[in-house]
Each structure stands twice: as structure tokens, then as C-alpha cells.
Design a protein around this motif. Structure first.
Motif, short mmCIF file in Angstrom:
data_model
loop_
_atom_site.label_atom_id
_atom_site.label_comp_id
_atom_site.label_asym_id
_atom_site.label_seq_id
_atom_site.Cartn_x
_atom_site.Cartn_y
_atom_site.Cartn_z
N LEU A 238 40.35 9.69 -21.78
CA LEU A 238 41.31 9.88 -22.87
C LEU A 238 40.61 10.26 -24.17
N SER A 239 39.43 9.71 -24.37
CA SER A 239 38.72 10.00 -25.63
C SER A 239 38.27 11.45 -25.72
N THR A 240 38.20 12.16 -24.59
CA THR A 240 37.78 13.57 -24.62
C THR A 240 38.95 14.54 -24.67
N THR A 241 40.18 14.04 -24.50
CA THR A 241 41.32 14.95 -24.45
C THR A 241 41.50 15.79 -25.72
N PRO A 242 41.17 15.29 -26.91
CA PRO A 242 41.31 16.18 -28.08
C PRO A 242 40.48 17.44 -27.98
N TYR A 243 39.29 17.35 -27.34
CA TYR A 243 38.45 18.54 -27.18
C TYR A 243 39.11 19.55 -26.25
N PHE A 244 39.72 19.05 -25.16
CA PHE A 244 40.43 19.95 -24.24
C PHE A 244 41.63 20.57 -24.94
N GLU A 245 42.42 19.73 -25.62
CA GLU A 245 43.64 20.21 -26.26
C GLU A 245 43.33 21.22 -27.36
N ALA A 246 42.22 21.04 -28.04
CA ALA A 246 41.86 21.95 -29.13
C ALA A 246 41.23 23.24 -28.62
N GLY A 247 41.00 23.33 -27.31
CA GLY A 247 40.40 24.54 -26.75
C GLY A 247 38.91 24.60 -26.90
N ASN A 248 38.24 23.43 -27.01
CA ASN A 248 36.78 23.40 -27.18
C ASN A 248 36.02 23.37 -25.86
N ILE A 249 36.72 23.21 -24.73
CA ILE A 249 36.04 23.12 -23.42
C ILE A 249 36.27 24.41 -22.66
N PHE A 250 35.18 25.07 -22.25
CA PHE A 250 35.26 26.34 -21.54
C PHE A 250 34.71 26.18 -20.12
N LEU A 251 35.44 26.74 -19.17
CA LEU A 251 35.03 26.73 -17.77
C LEU A 251 34.72 28.16 -17.34
N PRO A 252 33.81 28.33 -16.38
CA PRO A 252 33.53 29.69 -15.91
C PRO A 252 34.73 30.31 -15.21
N ASP A 253 34.84 31.60 -15.28
CA ASP A 253 35.89 32.32 -14.57
C ASP A 253 35.83 31.92 -13.08
N PRO A 254 36.94 31.46 -12.52
CA PRO A 254 36.91 31.01 -11.11
C PRO A 254 36.41 32.07 -10.14
N SER A 255 36.53 33.34 -10.50
CA SER A 255 36.03 34.39 -9.60
C SER A 255 34.51 34.39 -9.51
N THR A 256 33.86 33.80 -10.49
CA THR A 256 32.39 33.69 -10.47
C THR A 256 31.93 32.31 -10.02
N ALA A 257 32.83 31.33 -10.04
CA ALA A 257 32.48 29.95 -9.67
C ALA A 257 33.68 29.33 -8.95
N PRO A 258 33.77 29.48 -7.63
CA PRO A 258 34.94 29.00 -6.88
C PRO A 258 35.20 27.50 -7.04
N TRP A 259 34.17 26.71 -7.35
CA TRP A 259 34.35 25.26 -7.49
C TRP A 259 35.26 24.90 -8.66
N VAL A 260 35.53 25.85 -9.55
CA VAL A 260 36.39 25.57 -10.71
C VAL A 260 37.80 25.20 -10.25
N HIS A 261 38.28 25.81 -9.17
CA HIS A 261 39.63 25.49 -8.68
C HIS A 261 39.76 24.00 -8.36
N ASP A 262 38.79 23.47 -7.62
CA ASP A 262 38.84 22.05 -7.25
C ASP A 262 38.67 21.15 -8.48
N LEU A 263 37.82 21.57 -9.40
CA LEU A 263 37.62 20.78 -10.61
C LEU A 263 38.93 20.67 -11.40
N ILE A 264 39.63 21.78 -11.53
CA ILE A 264 40.91 21.76 -12.26
C ILE A 264 41.91 20.84 -11.57
N GLN A 265 41.98 20.90 -10.24
CA GLN A 265 42.91 20.04 -9.52
C GLN A 265 42.54 18.57 -9.72
#
Length: 502
Positions: free
Chosen positions: A425-452
């Protein structure tokens, strides 16, 4: 010697075939599990019956209903685990053996589905096996013998309808709701509210005796606000039997009458003879983590996410456009052992660029201690600019840090404060503010599972990757934002990405 054994021995001396028939009859009368086993060729001809302990468990719950020990029951379990055959098809006709006066109302989301279950119940009653064994208990009425309704000459009834269907003048001693929600319409608020409204405003008034009558709801979870969710949220006094396909943690399952106990270790499969780990993994892959979590694990999460919202997880970057990183680290969440019920090991490579954090790489699988050590070495060689290797000081973490600190620079123990949920919960402001970037899933397939996993947290089975991600964010955000000319970190990141892709 018990009276039952004496009787069995006496019967065998007179007529072995008759004795066997009498033994089978007594076993079926006493135990719903045995009744189902004997009725199986009638309802599933040509299909082998495969017994499992959960059938015995549900049978005891049904017996507890008949004994008046339970009169409000919710059963949540995965599809194709015999829930309808058990509760809606076999249980009512088994009850008629001793209580032919009982009146049953069966409700499903579809009239065709409910009618099908009622027809199977009637097929059992009309079968030579049932008639030969209990035909003297009652007879079906010729003038009320339809697919959706049939009665016997002891005033017993079985009536089927659908959610929203007609129930004019009908009342029941037992009302069974079997899959009250269409899985294809689970995300429709209108459909969900319609199901709950029918339950509250129509079915609630249809018990012949509200004090002794019973409601049985058997369903797979489809949404956090489905009928089960409503009943649990309103605290309506229902006994709740929940049987996930994979045990999310060590669980002791206690049978309500016999007191028998089944211990399910974390990760144990409910019915491995029919749905083993490979089959379940295939289902999860084809259905997606969210659908699987609801229908098979009975822990539905809203599509928009529980703690981390889907709209916050759309910041993707291409590796060739990754900015200069002020600081690059590894963040590790270790496990104790590599076993069927153990947690996974998760290790991220993450960097901070001003106020933003970029996630570059992930290792996430079950590992032994030796494999965990090797994974840290490998990731360190792959990402040499990730100077700090931040390891949570839980499980094997301290031992791994102690082993590697003289061989790999930057081994840092991290002591988390608060619970996993509080840290997330303490990290949600960073996500909500758009401060967390993930690699394009086409270059890193593991991103799909991480998002889920982020959407499911904290209800998902595995939380290791989220723990490691949150730990890395907290560590990076706690450091002062450095300024200065770009180093070669970004070039290294790009090179590493394209090397992996080739």
C-alpha cells in the motif's frame, strides 16, 4: 462384533448374492458417497468413477443438513469436480430413501441447466437399480411427471427453475442454488444484482418452514460481488465450505460429523487424479490468472485490481528508449526450500531515473538454496552495473548474503517494516502517479504474469514477485535522487535487452 457385521455374516450364510445386495443397500443408505458410487453408471455411463476425499467431505455436509445441524450452506469449488452431480442430482434422491416427503427446489442460471439436473435425478429414481432397491419407499405420480417438476405419492417434490423464473405457489423444504450466475455474464453488474435480488426477494420466502428448511448454494466464484460475496459480506449465518483447486496455504479440513481430518499442504491439488498440476497450469494459462483465481481458487479479484489498479500498470517503455539510471539494483525475495508447497524465489533488476523507477529484468521460480545462490551470481554477471543486491532478511536471505558478501560486492540485507499488504500500500502512490515503468511485454513476456499478480495481490497464490518488487521500490525511493551526466548504465541496459532477445 457389531450388529451390522453380525447381520452381514448371517446373510452370507443364507445367500451370498442377496447378502451382497443388502450390504450395498445399507452402505448406500448410510452414506451419500456410496450412493453416488453405485448410481454413477446411471448418470455417467461409460465414464469411470474416480473417488476422492472431497466427495466424502461434501457427503458429510449434506448429511449434516438432513440432520438439522446445518440449514444454511455455501459450497465454493472448481468446475468439473462433481458439484452438480453430488448436490443437485444425487443428494435429493438419496434423501428420498428415508424422507420421501421432502420437497426440493433447484435453481440455476439457466432453465435448461436446471431442467437437465432434474431429469438426471428422475433417471436415477426410475432406474432398475433404484426401483429394485428402494421401489417400495414411494412411487412417482403419473399426473405430475415432467422434466422441470415431478412428485411422488408421499407428497415429495422436485421442481427446477432458473434465476428469475416462475415459482408461483411453490415452496420447498430444501432450496438448492447450483451455479446461480452465468460465467459469461459475471462482469455484468446488472446480472449479478439480478441474481442477488431474486435470491433476496423471491427465494427467501419459498421455504415451507424458515426455521427448519435449508438453503444450499454450490458455485464457483466468478466475481467478488457475486452471490457468495453478498452472503459473506452481509454475514447471513451461512456455513462456508471452500475447496480451492490448489491449497493457498497449509489447511486442516475437518469433516463435520465424523471429525476426520485432511491436511492440505500449501499447493496441494484438490483432485490430482483428474486435475493434476500440469492440467491446472494449462487451464491457468488459457483462462488467465484472474479467471483462474476465481473459478478454480475461489478468490475472485476485481478486474481493475485489488490494491494495484490496472490503469496504473500501463506505463511501458522500449529498451532502446530507457533513460539514464541514477541507481541500478537487484531486489530479491528468497524462499526456504524448493518443494511442491514452497514459495518461489523472485529477483528483479530495477533502476531509478529521477523520480521514476524502471523495471528491467525478473527471475521468478522455485529454487533450492544452491540454485538461489547461482541465480544471484548469474544476474550479477548479466547486470554488472546493478551494484546493490538487496535481499530480504527472511527465509534463506541472511544465509545467502553471508555466503556471497565476500564474493559479490553490494550484498545488502533489507529488513521490511509492517505486513506485506502495508508495504504494498505504501508504494501505490508511485504507481498511481505514473512513476513505475515496466518493459514492453513484447520484449519481456514475464510482464503479463507480473501484471496479473499485481492485480490479484494480496489474494493470489504466489506473492514473491510482488514482495521483491515492492522492496526494490522502497529501497530506491529511500535514496537521494542523484544528478549528473549520464553514465553508461543506459547503454548497458539496452545492450543486455537486445542480447537476450537475440
Amino acid at each position: 462384533m457389531s450388529a451390522y457385521l453380525k447381520k452381514s455374516a448371517a446373510l452370507r450364510e443364507v445367500d451370498p448374492a442377496h447378502a451382497l445386495a443388502e450390504i450395498r443397500r445399507e452402505k448406500a443408505e448410510r452414506n451419500l458417497s456410496d450412493f453416488i458410487r453405485q448410481a454413477w453408471p446411471i448418470i455417467e455411463p461409460g465414464t469411470e468413477y474416480v473417488h476422492n476425499w472431497h466427495i466424502d467431505l461434501i457427503s458429510e455436509y449434506m448429511e449434516a443438513v438432513n440432520l438439522g445441524q446445518i440449514n444454511r450452506l455455501v459450497i465454493n469449488m472448481p468446475p468439473r469436480h462433481m458439484k452438480s452431480i453430488h448436490v443437485t442430482v444425487c443428494y435429493p434422491v438419496w434423501t428420498w430413501i428415508k424422507h420421501p416427503e421432502k420437497r426440493f427446489i433447484k435453481v440455476s442460471y439457466s432453465d435448461n441447466l436446471s431442467r437437465k439436473h432434474n431429469v438426471l435425478s428422475r433417471d436415477i429414481v426410475l432406474s432398475p437399480w433404484y426401483q429394485r432397491t428402494w421401489g417400495d419407499c414411494f412411487a412417482l405420480k403419473d399426473d405430475v411427471n415432467r422434466q422441470n417438476e415431478f412428485k411422488n405419492n408421499r407428497q415429495g417434490m422436485m421442481f427446477s427453475t432458473s434465476i428469475g423464473g416462475a415459482l408461483t405457489g411453490e415452496g420447498g423444504d430444501v432450496i438448492i442454488l447450483d451455479d446461480p450466475q452465468n460465467p459469461l455474464q459475471a462482469n455484468s453488474e446488472t446480472e449479478r444484482e439480478g441474481t442477488i435480488s431474486f435470491f433476496k426477494n423471491t427465494l427467501q420466502s419459498r421455504l415451507n418452514n424458515p426455521k427448519t428448511g435449508a438453503f444450499i448454494i454450490v458455485m464457483q466464484r466468478l466475481h467478488e460481488k457475486d452471490l457468495t460475496g453478498h452472503i459473506m459480506a452481509e454475514d447471513l449465518g451461512y456455513t462456508h465450505l471452500c475447496l480451492p483447486a490448489e491449497a493457498p496455504e497449509r489447511t486442516v479440513v475437518t469433516f463435520p460429523i465424523s471429525g476426520r481430518e485432511i491436511i492440505r499442504e500449501e499447493g496441494d491439488v484438490l483432485n490430482p487424479q483428474r486435475f493434476d498440476r500440469e492440467v491446472l497450469a494449462g487451464l491457468k494459462k488459457s483462462m488467465g490468472s484472474l479467471q483462474y483465481a476465481g473459478q478454480y481458487q475461489q478468490v475472485p479479484a476485481p478486474a481493475e485490481g485489488v490494491i494495484f489498479k490496472r490503469e496504473w500498470l500501463q506505463n511501458f517503455y522500449r529498451p532502446e528508449a530507457a533513460p539514464h539510471q541514477n541507481m541500478l539494483i537487484q531486489s530479491w525475495d528468497m524462499a526456504f526450500t524448493k518443494s511442491e508447497g514452497s514459495a518461489k524465489v523472485a529477483g528483479f533488476v530495477m533502476g531509478r531515473s529521477g523520480t521514476d523507477i524502471y523495471v528491467f529484468d525478473l527471475v521468478n521460480e522455485k529454487m533450492t538454496f544452491t540454485e538461489s545462490v547461482a541465480a544471484v551470481r548469474t544476474l550479477s554477471g548479466k547486470w554488472p552495473k546493478a551494484r546493490a543486491k538487496v535481499v530480504e532478511n527472511k527465509a534463506n536471505g541472511p544465509a545467502i548474503v553471508d555466503l556471497l558478501k565476500k564474493k559479490i560486492a553490494g550484498m545488502v540485507e533489507f529488513n521490511p517494516k509492517g505486513s506485506k499488504e502495508e508495504r504494498a500500500l505504501s508504494t501505490t502512490p508511485y504507481f498511481e502517479a505514473g512513476n513505475i515503468f515496466l518493459p514492453d511485454p513484447s520484449t519481456a513476456p514475464w510482464v503479463h504474469d507480473l501484471i496479473q499478480d499485481l492485480l490479484m495481490f494480496p489474494k493470489g497464490v504466489y506473492k514473491d514477485d510482488i514482495d521483491a518488487l515492492v522492496q526494490g521500490i522502497l529501497y530506491l525511493m529511500d535514496k537521494p535522487s542523484m544528478t549528473g551526466p549520464p553514465s553508461d548504465d543506459s547503454a548497458l541496459i539496452k545492450e543486455s535487452y537486445w542480447t537476450r532477445r537475440r
